[in-house]
Scaffold this active site. Structure first.
Site, mmCIF file in Angstrom:
data_model
loop_
_atom_site.group_PDB
_atom_site.id
_atom_site.type_symbol
_atom_site.label_atom_id
_atom_site.label_comp_id
_atom_site.label_asym_id
_atom_site.label_seq_id
_atom_site.Cartn_x
_atom_site.Cartn_y
_atom_site.Cartn_z
ATOM 1 N N ASP A 456 -7.635 12.693 -2.203
ATOM 2 C CA ASP A 456 -6.710 11.644 -2.626
ATOM 3 C C ASP A 456 -7.143 10.304 -2.060
ATOM 4 O O ASP A 456 -7.088 9.281 -2.734
ATOM 5 C CB ASP A 456 -5.281 11.977 -2.176
ATOM 6 C CG ASP A 456 -5.168 12.235 -0.674
ATOM 7 O OD1 ASP A 456 -6.182 12.586 -0.051
ATOM 8 O OD2 ASP A 456 -4.061 12.087 -0.135
ATOM 9 N N ARG A 460 -6.527 7.722 5.757
ATOM 10 C CA ARG A 460 -5.402 8.103 6.607
ATOM 11 C C ARG A 460 -5.500 9.597 6.962
ATOM 12 O O ARG A 460 -6.437 10.277 6.548
ATOM 13 C CB ARG A 460 -4.078 7.778 5.918
ATOM 14 C CG ARG A 460 -3.809 8.600 4.684
ATOM 15 C CD ARG A 460 -2.458 8.222 4.056
ATOM 16 N NE ARG A 460 -2.210 8.961 2.848
ATOM 17 C CZ ARG A 460 -1.767 8.426 1.713
ATOM 18 N NH1 ARG A 460 -1.556 7.117 1.632
ATOM 19 N NH2 ARG A 460 -1.536 9.180 0.677
ATOM 20 N N ASP A 461 -4.503 10.093 7.679
ATOM 21 C CA ASP A 461 -4.554 11.501 8.098
ATOM 22 C C ASP A 461 -4.135 12.402 6.933
ATOM 23 O O ASP A 461 -3.137 13.093 6.974
ATOM 24 C CB ASP A 461 -3.645 11.724 9.313
ATOM 25 C CG ASP A 461 -2.218 11.265 9.058
ATOM 26 O OD1 ASP A 461 -1.925 10.811 7.927
ATOM 27 O OD2 ASP A 461 -1.392 11.363 9.981
ATOM 28 N N GLU A 462 -4.940 12.357 5.895
ATOM 29 C CA GLU A 462 -4.674 13.167 4.711
ATOM 30 C C GLU A 462 -6.030 13.621 4.158
ATOM 31 O O GLU A 462 -6.472 14.705 4.449
ATOM 32 C CB GLU A 462 -3.857 12.370 3.694
ATOM 33 C CG GLU A 462 -3.219 13.274 2.665
ATOM 34 C CD GLU A 462 -1.911 12.743 2.096
ATOM 35 O OE1 GLU A 462 -1.481 11.652 2.456
ATOM 36 O OE2 GLU A 462 -1.327 13.452 1.258
ATOM 37 N N ASP A 469 -4.523 14.719 -8.368
ATOM 38 C CA ASP A 469 -5.410 13.566 -8.400
ATOM 39 C C ASP A 469 -6.741 13.956 -9.058
ATOM 40 O O ASP A 469 -7.305 13.203 -9.851
ATOM 41 C CB ASP A 469 -5.666 13.033 -6.987
ATOM 42 C CG ASP A 469 -4.377 12.730 -6.230
ATOM 43 O OD1 ASP A 469 -3.449 13.541 -6.300
ATOM 44 O OD2 ASP A 469 -4.295 11.686 -5.560
ATOM 45 N N TRP A 529 -0.153 19.095 -11.161
ATOM 46 C CA TRP A 529 -1.065 19.283 -10.028
ATOM 47 C C TRP A 529 -1.784 20.633 -10.224
ATOM 48 O O TRP A 529 -3.006 20.685 -10.330
ATOM 49 C CB TRP A 529 -0.295 19.217 -8.710
ATOM 50 C CG TRP A 529 -0.236 17.824 -8.142
ATOM 51 C CD1 TRP A 529 -0.859 17.383 -7.017
ATOM 52 C CD2 TRP A 529 0.444 16.679 -8.671
ATOM 53 N NE1 TRP A 529 -0.622 16.040 -6.824
ATOM 54 C CE2 TRP A 529 0.179 15.583 -7.816
ATOM 55 C CE3 TRP A 529 1.234 16.439 -9.795
ATOM 56 C CZ2 TRP A 529 0.684 14.298 -8.054
ATOM 57 C CZ3 TRP A 529 1.734 15.167 -10.024
ATOM 58 C CH2 TRP A 529 1.464 14.126 -9.167
ATOM 59 N N GLU A 740 -3.582 2.979 -4.273
ATOM 60 C CA GLU A 740 -2.638 4.067 -4.521
ATOM 61 C C GLU A 740 -1.395 3.560 -5.265
ATOM 62 O O GLU A 740 -0.887 4.234 -6.152
ATOM 63 C CB GLU A 740 -2.215 4.666 -3.171
ATOM 64 C CG GLU A 740 -1.191 5.772 -3.246
ATOM 65 C CD GLU A 740 -0.980 6.433 -1.894
ATOM 66 O OE1 GLU A 740 -1.178 5.762 -0.869
ATOM 67 O OE2 GLU A 740 -0.618 7.625 -1.873
ATOM 68 N N HIS A 761 -7.671 5.037 -3.629
ATOM 69 C CA HIS A 761 -7.057 6.217 -4.242
ATOM 70 C C HIS A 761 -7.493 6.205 -5.706
ATOM 71 O O HIS A 761 -7.163 5.282 -6.429
ATOM 72 C CB HIS A 761 -5.541 6.017 -4.178
ATOM 73 C CG HIS A 761 -4.793 7.123 -3.525
ATOM 74 N ND1 HIS A 761 -4.793 7.306 -2.172
ATOM 75 C CD2 HIS A 761 -4.006 8.099 -4.044
ATOM 76 C CE1 HIS A 761 -4.018 8.352 -1.883
ATOM 77 N NE2 HIS A 761 -3.534 8.858 -3.009
HETATM 78 C C1 BGC Z 1 -1.289 11.937 -1.942
HETATM 79 C C2 BGC Z 1 -1.336 11.889 -3.430
HETATM 80 C C3 BGC Z 1 -0.839 13.220 -3.896
HETATM 81 C C4 BGC Z 1 0.595 13.233 -3.513
HETATM 82 C C5 BGC Z 1 1.423 14.320 -4.049
HETATM 83 C C6 BGC Z 1 0.134 12.042 -1.539
HETATM 84 O O1 BGC Z 1 0.336 12.019 -0.182
HETATM 85 O O2 BGC Z 1 -1.954 10.885 -1.350
HETATM 86 O O3 BGC Z 1 -2.384 11.317 -4.011
HETATM 87 O O4 BGC Z 1 -1.105 13.573 -5.190
HETATM 88 O O5 BGC Z 1 0.769 13.121 -2.133
HETATM 89 O O6 BGC Z 1 2.223 13.766 -4.919
#
Ligand code: BGC
Length: 903
Positions: A456, A460-462, A469, A529, A740, A761
């Site tokens: 995504d 960040r911490d993701e 996505d 998703w 984003e 994003h």
């Molecule tokens: C992400 C998105 C992801 C979403 C879920 C977010 O935190 O960055 O791109 O699809 O969560 O809806």
């Protein structure tokens, strides 16, 4: 003259370490004549580059197939290199000479028992010291070597060195997979790195995705607690003998100068502890521990490796109002900074990384959440020292320098851009500099987020493989770069992580534990998703003609559809469970994450879409019973959808742009409702002041639907809006990647909440597909996928005077350009690769006025067919380059003039 070139095995140039039974070969033909169609080919395989002994020969095989060719009745041997060459014949009679020689080399080709080495780990691993362990093994060579290969993988990330030279150019190996189920290994040819006498083989291990921080809950050790190395060096001698150096208790391990390394957190390095492998003081090194861990999950490398792709120089050194010294890289990029510095031993410098400066021009890191992305380096002192990190990456444009000398120079710093080394395939330029910058930003969104897994965001911490996505962007990505190996690997992980009930996790690789909170009691299977399970393999099939991948994923596609079918009471609606809806749509409450489009509506629309694609896949794969079943199921879903969401007079009951777009894109309406929906969509866009209100789900389809339903000029209007919300708004705000949020930075300079505000994003970058597929008009044909039939249907519109685009397909280069000249003259240039057929639509043309390279169409013998289609002309032709010039029909000219006025 006919030539054969661009030899590829499994999409790759000279791959080493394949583990499949039947590697596929592809090649491209070139001819100086138009209409080049292959009539036959011959493939030869040999164990030697000189082809003295032929291992396998197809003979002259009558076939027009030139991509994904399997070798009949032949099975490869493990650890063997096969050289191959190809020649071809074309229908017109030409014969090529042999192509240049290429090769592919097989890997260990066995399950766990192919590995004789032990998993080894540091005995101090897991103690308070978090430094990256450094393993080594000394061995002597006294005979002459023919070849030497290293087969290697790790729990964590590894970096190998042999005799003080780094092995290979790959980073973040062994890559990120669903580690509990699949772990890749790599193969390196190290023949040239060996030396007579003593050799030193060494490896660093980092935590990486395996056991470093992952997910937003600050969790570690999600996939396992121990980092470990598994390695075999196979040396073949000229006397025919073989020797294997294996990871085993003979190895030694110590702590290293890499004091800490973490994907999100950055790296801490103490250069005072650094030493070459050859002169490392090894007396105090400890013996390694052997780890009892399965080898049954190990698979050969599938994706292309992550490498250093390009290097950027900073464009400025700023001093912020708060007094920070900050480098501006000029581009929001992903990778790291390499820097050189001279100073006293023991002095520590720090680099912090941020995507933006705030409204006041200060360094802004709040949107990174828990990811510190901090590099700390302690100097060893003396000479100029140069450093770059090992097992971490940062998403940034700005770099805050802490502790650096006053007289730093821009050229002491280099931005190292890392991502999966996919072949760049698409280029697009046009008369609008702002649209060109948008295209640039989309491309950089892909660069930053295709680091082994489609993420995504990269900062960040993701940084997770969010399925939604990925499905939104997969086609755009596949125009820009060859994504087939990338998605092949990721889809295998998706299937591996698919639930027994067919559900699909929110992100792949899945981190179950990390998501157990926050989304209610489910962490899988949101509509739009989970549909990545169907949309991604289908798109790769269309873009690359990859039937094998479709066949491989077919079961996963079916299981996803069955999962939906089993939800709730009505098997034809999906109106239960948690969904992200039209994520970040603008038509809901201010600052809401979820758009206004009814979630059941989105879920049922995607249910129908996934079933329709599964139906198509069943047909391609020859599963007639399945095809009939999915056809019927689709009819039932569409009927239920209409019953639930469309009024008897044909009005969609959900009054949002996204709802209208989905119904039209997925073909869910009868003709009466369809016409009404088309009109209504136009009104909804007009009511929003000719702006979009769509979120993640609606945006990718918005402009394609407008172009397909007679609102093409409106699609151009949306493209050219420069105020919020629009694609160009962020471009005018100086964005160098795609944001984003439509309003990540608001017009008054304020920012979206820091809890979720990425500036890299790719989701909204899905407009890229529309630029290639509609504006330039380059499209494949689902019945002749991989651009076997190339459709070129340029769609000019108000605001653009010219467009030039090209795409390197599996068959060769496709090009499409159009130029609106003075006096209503239109020039359309196209290139169609050898061994394909083109269908070209000339917009606003009249057959009699069209000239191809100065000749009327009826005098151009290479053209197969010409038809008038409404106010356009359709031409069917063979390979070659063509230039069509014509006067745009008067009716079209008037429309254009009005359009230009209204823009
Ligand atoms: C992400 C998105 C992801 C979403 C879920 C977010 O935190 O960055 O791109 O699809 O969560 O809806």
């Amino acid at each position: 003259m006919l030539t054969v070139s661009h030899l590829r095995c499994e999409y790759k140039i000279n791959p080493i370490g394949l583990d499949m039974k039947s590697p596929r070969l592809s090649w491209k033909l070139q001819s100086d004549r138009r209409n080049c169609v292959q009539s036959a080919y011959q493939i030869q395989l040999s164990l030697t580059e000189s082809f003295e002994l032929i291992e396998w020969d197809s003979g002259k095989k009558n076939s027009d197939q030139s991509i994904h060719v399997e070798l009949d009745h032949w099975l490869p041997n493990a650890r063997t290199r096969y050289y191959y060459r190809i020649r071809a014949w074309e229908v017109a009679g030409d014969e090529s000479s042999w192509s240049d020689t290429a090769f592919f080399e097989m890997g260990l080709m066995g399950s766990g028992n192919a590995w004789k080495a032990d998993w080894i780990k540091a005995p101090f691993d897991g103690e308070t010291d978090v430094s990256c362990p450094r393993f080594h093994r000394l061995f002597d060579l006294h005979k002459s070597v023919t070849s030497a290969k290293i087969y290697v993988t790790a729990l964590g990330l590894y970096e190998l060195h042999l005799n003080d030279r780094r092995v290979g150019q790959d980073y973040f190996t062994p890559g990120w997979t669903s580690y509990g189920k699949r772990l890749q290994y790599q193969v390196y040819d190290v023949t040239d790195l060996l030396q007579n006498g003593e050799n030193i083989l060494g490896a660093y291990l980092g935590d990486g995705w395996y056991r470093g921080h992952l997910g937003w809950n600050k969790e570690q050790k999600i996939f396992g607690t121990d980092s470990a190395l598994l390695l075999e060096l196979h040396i073949r001698y000229t006397d025919g003998s073989e020797e294997h150096i294996l990871s085993n208790p003979d190895w030694k391990v110590a702590t290293s100068a890499i004091r800490m390394s973490d994907i999100y957190m950055g790296e801490t390095y103490d250069a005072r502890m650094e030493s070459n492998w050859t002169n490392a003081p090894t007396e105090n090194w400890s013996p390694v521990d052997v780890l009892d861990y399965t080898k049954d999950i190990i698979v050969a490398q599938e994706n292309v490796p992550v490498t250093q792709i390009e290097h950027l120089q900073p464009i400025a050194l700023l001093t912020t109002p708060q007094g920070d010294r900050v480098l501006d890289m000029g581009q929001n990029m992903v990778g790291w900074v390499r820097f050189s510095i001279q100073g006293e031993a023991g002095h520590t410098v720090e680099l912090r990384h941020a995507e933006i400066l705030d409204h006041e021009g200060n360094f802004y890191i709040e949107n990174l959440r828990g990811a510190t992305q901090c590099i700390r380096y302690t100097l060893k002192g003396g000479e100029l020292e140069t450093y770059e990190p090992h097992f971490t990456f940062q998403g940034f444009r700005y770099v805050k320098l802490i502790g650096f000398p006053d007289d730093v120079h821009l050229n002491d710093f280099t931005g190292v851009v890392l991502h999966s080394d996919m072949e760049r395939t698409g280029n697009f330029t046009c008369s609008s500099p702002l649209v060109n910058q948008l295209h640039h930003n989309i491309l950089w969104g892909q660069k930053g987020n295709f680091l082994d897994v489609p993420t995504d965001c990269p900062q960040r911490d993701e940084r997770l493989g969010w399925t939604g996505d990925a499905q939104m962007f997969v086609r755009t990505a596949s125009y820009l770069m060859n994504t087939a190996p990338f998605f092949t690997k990721w889809l295998r992980d998706l299937e591996a992580d698919q639930g027994e009930d067919g559900g699909i996790p929110f992100f792949v690789p899945d981190l179950r534990s990390s998501t157990s909170e926050g989304w209610g009691n489910t962490n899988h299977s949101s509509a739009a998703w989970g549909d990545a399970a169907v949309i991604c393999p289908w798109t790769i099939y269309e873009m690359y003609g990859d039937v094998r991948l479709l066949a491989e994923q077919y079961d996963s596609m079916k299981r996803w559809v069955s999962y939906i079918h089993a939800q709730g009471d009505n098997p034809y609606l999906w109106n239960t469970g948690f969904h992200f809806g039209d994520w970040l749509g603008l038509d809901s409450k201010p600052d809401s994450y979820i758009g206004a489009t009814d979630k059941d509506y989105v879920a049922t629309a995607f249910y129908a879409y996934s079933v329709s694609l599964t139906h198509k896949a069943a047909e391609v794969l020859g599963h007639a019973d399945d095809a009939a079943y999915y056809d019927k199921l689709h009819d039932n879903i569409v009927a239920a959808f209409q019953d639930e969401f469309v009024t008897p007079s044909g009005k969609i009951a959900v009054p949002t742009q996204t709802a209208h777009v989905l119904a039209l894109q997925f073909d869910l309406l009868d003709s009466k409702a369809r016409n009404r929906t088309i009109d209504q969509l136009g009104k909804l866009v007009a009511d929003a002041g000719n702006h979009l209100t769509t979120g993640f789900v609606g945006t990718p389809y918005l402009n394609p639907v407008l172009s397909d339903t007679g609102h093409h000029n409106l699609a151009y209007t949306l493209l050219f809006q420069e105020d919020y919300p629009s694609w160009l708004y962020q471009v005018t705000q100086g964005a160098t990647t795609v944001w984003e949020h439509w309003d990540g930075i608001r017009e008054d300079g304020s920012l979206w909440s820091a809890d979720m505000n990425s500036f890299n994003h790719y989701a909204y970058g899905a407009i890229g597909e529309w630029l290639y597929r509609y504006v330039a008009g380059i499209n494949t044909d689902e019945h002749q996928p991989g651009f076997r039939i190339v459709h070129i249907e340029p769609k000019p519109g108000p605001g653009l005077e010219w467009v030039e685009a090209n795409l390197e397909t599996m068959y060769g280069p496709v090009a499409s350009s159009w130029y609106r000249r003075e006096n209503n003259q239109m020039d359309v240039r196209v290139t169609i690769p050898a061994n394909t057929t083109g269908t070209i639509l000339l917009p606003g043309a009249e057959v009699q006025t069209v000239l191809e390279n100065g000749k009327p169409l009826d005098q151009v013998s290479d053209i197969h067919d010409v038809q008038t289609q409404g106010s356009d002309v359709r031409i069917v032709l063979g390979s070659g380059s063509y230039l069509f010039i014509y006067k745009v029909l008067e009716a079209d000219q008037e429309v254009h003039a009005q359009q230009v006025e209204s823009v």
